[in-house]
Design a protein around this motif. Structure first.
Motif, PDB file in Angstrom:
ATOM      1  N   GLN A  74      12.744 105.122  27.007  1.00 49.84           N
ATOM      2  CA  GLN A  74      13.437 106.385  27.175  1.00 49.84           C
ATOM      3  C   GLN A  74      13.261 107.328  25.984  1.00 49.84           C
ATOM      4  O   GLN A  74      12.829 108.470  26.153  1.00 49.84           O
ATOM      5  N   THR A  75      13.579 106.842  24.774  1.00 50.55           N
ATOM      6  CA  THR A  75      13.499 107.726  23.604  1.00 50.55           C
ATOM      7  C   THR A  75      12.061 108.154  23.330  1.00 50.55           C
ATOM      8  O   THR A  75      11.784 109.328  23.076  1.00 50.55           O
ATOM      9  N   LEU A  76      11.136 107.182  23.364  1.00 52.49           N
ATOM     10  CA  LEU A  76       9.721 107.496  23.143  1.00 52.49           C
ATOM     11  C   LEU A  76       9.017 107.942  24.424  1.00 52.49           C
ATOM     12  O   LEU A  76       7.824 108.253  24.387  1.00 52.49           O
ATOM     13  N   LYS A  77       9.746 107.923  25.539  1.00 54.71           N
ATOM     14  CA  LYS A  77       9.274 108.442  26.829  1.00 54.71           C
ATOM     15  C   LYS A  77       8.009 107.752  27.343  1.00 54.71           C
ATOM     16  O   LYS A  77       7.160 108.370  27.982  1.00 54.71           O
ATOM     17  N   LEU A  78       7.881 106.439  27.046  1.00 57.77           N
ATOM     18  CA  LEU A  78       6.760 105.696  27.610  1.00 57.77           C
ATOM     19  C   LEU A  78       6.996 105.362  29.077  1.00 57.77           C
ATOM     20  O   LEU A  78       6.051 105.097  29.817  1.00 57.77           O
ATOM     21  N   LEU A 120      14.586 102.242  23.592  1.00 57.83           N
ATOM     22  CA  LEU A 120      13.864 103.046  22.600  1.00 57.83           C
ATOM     23  C   LEU A 120      12.455 103.358  23.085  1.00 57.83           C
ATOM     24  O   LEU A 120      12.016 104.514  23.070  1.00 57.83           O
ATOM     25  N   PHE A 121      11.738 102.319  23.548  1.00 56.17           N
ATOM     26  CA  PHE A 121      10.358 102.522  23.995  1.00 56.17           C
ATOM     27  C   PHE A 121      10.296 103.275  25.326  1.00 56.17           C
ATOM     28  O   PHE A 121       9.492 104.197  25.493  1.00 56.17           O
ATOM     29  N   SER A 127      18.588 100.018  16.723  1.00 57.36           N
ATOM     30  CA  SER A 127      17.588  98.951  16.769  1.00 57.36           C
ATOM     31  C   SER A 127      17.232  98.471  15.365  1.00 57.36           C
ATOM     32  O   SER A 127      17.076  97.267  15.130  1.00 57.36           O
ATOM     33  N   THR A 140       6.165 100.466  29.564  1.00 59.65           N
ATOM     34  CA  THR A 140       6.918  99.644  28.612  1.00 59.65           C
ATOM     35  C   THR A 140       7.065  98.220  29.122  1.00 59.65           C
ATOM     36  O   THR A 140       6.964  97.258  28.350  1.00 59.65           O
ATOM     37  N   GLY A 170       7.390 109.009  31.377  1.00 61.90           N
ATOM     38  CA  GLY A 170       6.201 108.212  31.172  1.00 61.90           C
ATOM     39  C   GLY A 170       5.231 108.256  32.325  1.00 61.90           C
ATOM     40  O   GLY A 170       5.467 108.879  33.358  1.00 61.90           O
ATOM     41  N   THR A 192      18.997 105.029  19.819  1.00 63.46           N
ATOM     42  CA  THR A 192      18.279 103.768  20.008  1.00 63.46           C
ATOM     43  C   THR A 192      17.521 103.335  18.759  1.00 63.46           C
ATOM     44  O   THR A 192      17.447 102.142  18.459  1.00 63.46           O
ATOM     45  N   LEU A 193      16.970 104.302  18.005  1.00 66.92           N
ATOM     46  CA  LEU A 193      16.192 103.941  16.819  1.00 66.92           C
ATOM     47  C   LEU A 193      17.080 103.365  15.726  1.00 66.92           C
ATOM     48  O   LEU A 193      16.817 102.269  15.204  1.00 66.92           O
TER      49      LEU A 193
END
Length: 281
Positions: free
Chosen positions: A36-40, A33-34, A245, A45, A106, A241-242
């Protein structure tokens, strides 16, 4: 008295393994989630989640008794950190690991691109070094006998590396072995069944079986997490993922609340005879 105060790890029961699988599955979905999904990205991450691991570990090490919320938050943080550490080691910026149309993920390095075999070899070597140091220290390996600060520090070092290794194994089974998410999960489940059968063989060390099972439950969580989150075109359920989770976090917190209530009941049961004895005197 000091031994009972310093014994801060749980009993190994069926509930322990259920919570371990739930925590490792959440570690996979939350790490993705952090990163890939949030693209950090894997680099940022990994730094953030390793800092979270250190913070939760400090709380656990400073505790004077077993506290389910403290223990399982460290397990969860090692699972999340292990997910992104393994991804950073094994993957790169190729299209295989990026969302459609993305050219980067990221800030910072996209990944070392070592590949699963090389990454696993490094992690296995590191885990063997930790166990060698542990053996040389003379401290017990059995989780029920770990009751010193040094022993617990070695235990958590092994947990972090084993969770990272388990992530590499799970990703290899899901992505590169041809088994897919369901096939990989079935293979790991079968191997865990073999370990369960070996538990009843007197010549086989239960401590050795525990560490094998601990490593293997991580790829089970990794493949289960991928199965929940990946798109249907890749053999997943496409829950995201969200959403996955959030559901898994709710399940894990419910299990931790149950473990906390059970631990309180056990402490009360242990104190009652002492209180009764005190009244008789």
């Amino acid at each position: 008295m000091r031994e009972s105060m310093m014994k801060k790890l749980p009993e190994i029961t069926l509930a322990f393994w259920v919570m371990k699988i739930a925590a490792t599955t959440l570690g996979e979905t939350a790490g993705d989630l952090f990163a890939q999904t949030l693209k950090l990205g894997y680099f940022l991450t990994t730094i953030a989640l390793f800092a979270l691991f250190v913070g939760t570990l400090v709380v656990q090490l400073r505790s004077e008794r077993y506290h389910p919320f403290h223990y399982w938050t460290v397990i969860l943080s090692t699972s999340m950190a292990g997910t992104t550490i393994a991804d950073f080691m094994n993957r790169d910026a190729s299209e295989k690991y990026l969302a459609a149309g993305a050219t980067s993920l990221g800030w910072g390095p996209q990944g070392l691109g070592l590949g699963y075999p090389a990454g696993a070899a490094i992690l296995i070597s590191l885990l063997l070094v930790i166990f060698a140091v542990w053996k040389a220290s003379g401290l017990p390996f059995a989780i029920g006998e770990i009751n010193t600060f040094r022993g617990e520090a070695l235990f958590w070092s092994a947990i972090l590396v084993s969770n990272t290794l388990g992530t590499s194994m799970g990703d290899f089974l899901s992505d590169s072995s041809g088994l897919g998410y369901a096939g990989g999960a079935l293979l790991v489940t079968a191997l865990l069944g073999v370990l369960l059968a070996l538990k009843y063989v007197p010549a086989v060390s239960n401590v050795l079986l525990f560490w094998f099972a601990f490593v293997l439950t991580r790829p089970l969580g990794a493949t289960a997490g991928d199965f929940l989150t990946k798109p249907s075109a890749k053999g997943g359920l496409a829950l995201g993922t969200l959403g996955s989770s959030i559901v898994l976090l709710g399940v894990l917190f419910a299990l931790m609340a149950y473990a906390h209530a059970k631990e309180r009941r056990n402490r009360v049961a242990m104190l009652e005879p002492v209180a009764l004895g005190g009244r008789h005197r």
